[in-house]
Design a protein around this motif. Sequence first.
Motif: not given
Length: 77
Positions: A65-69, A72-77
Amino acid sequence: MDLVAANDDQLMAALDGRTVTRFDGRTVTLHTAGATVEVYKKTLRQKIMSAIADPNIALVLLVIGALSIYLEFNSPG
């Protein structure tokens, strides 16, 4: 005093007639001769919750979950 029994029936027979002290201070005599033992199986939901609640699995899910977040912050969308 500890008991050792080969099976459930022997355990129930050995416990029959013993007196135990309850949390409120009352003493109760056990009547377990001829008692049957009912085995309860876990439902699918309980099995899944037991697996997720395992600390090793919970840590892996937390890291995923932390890696997924982070992704997501590094490549939004």
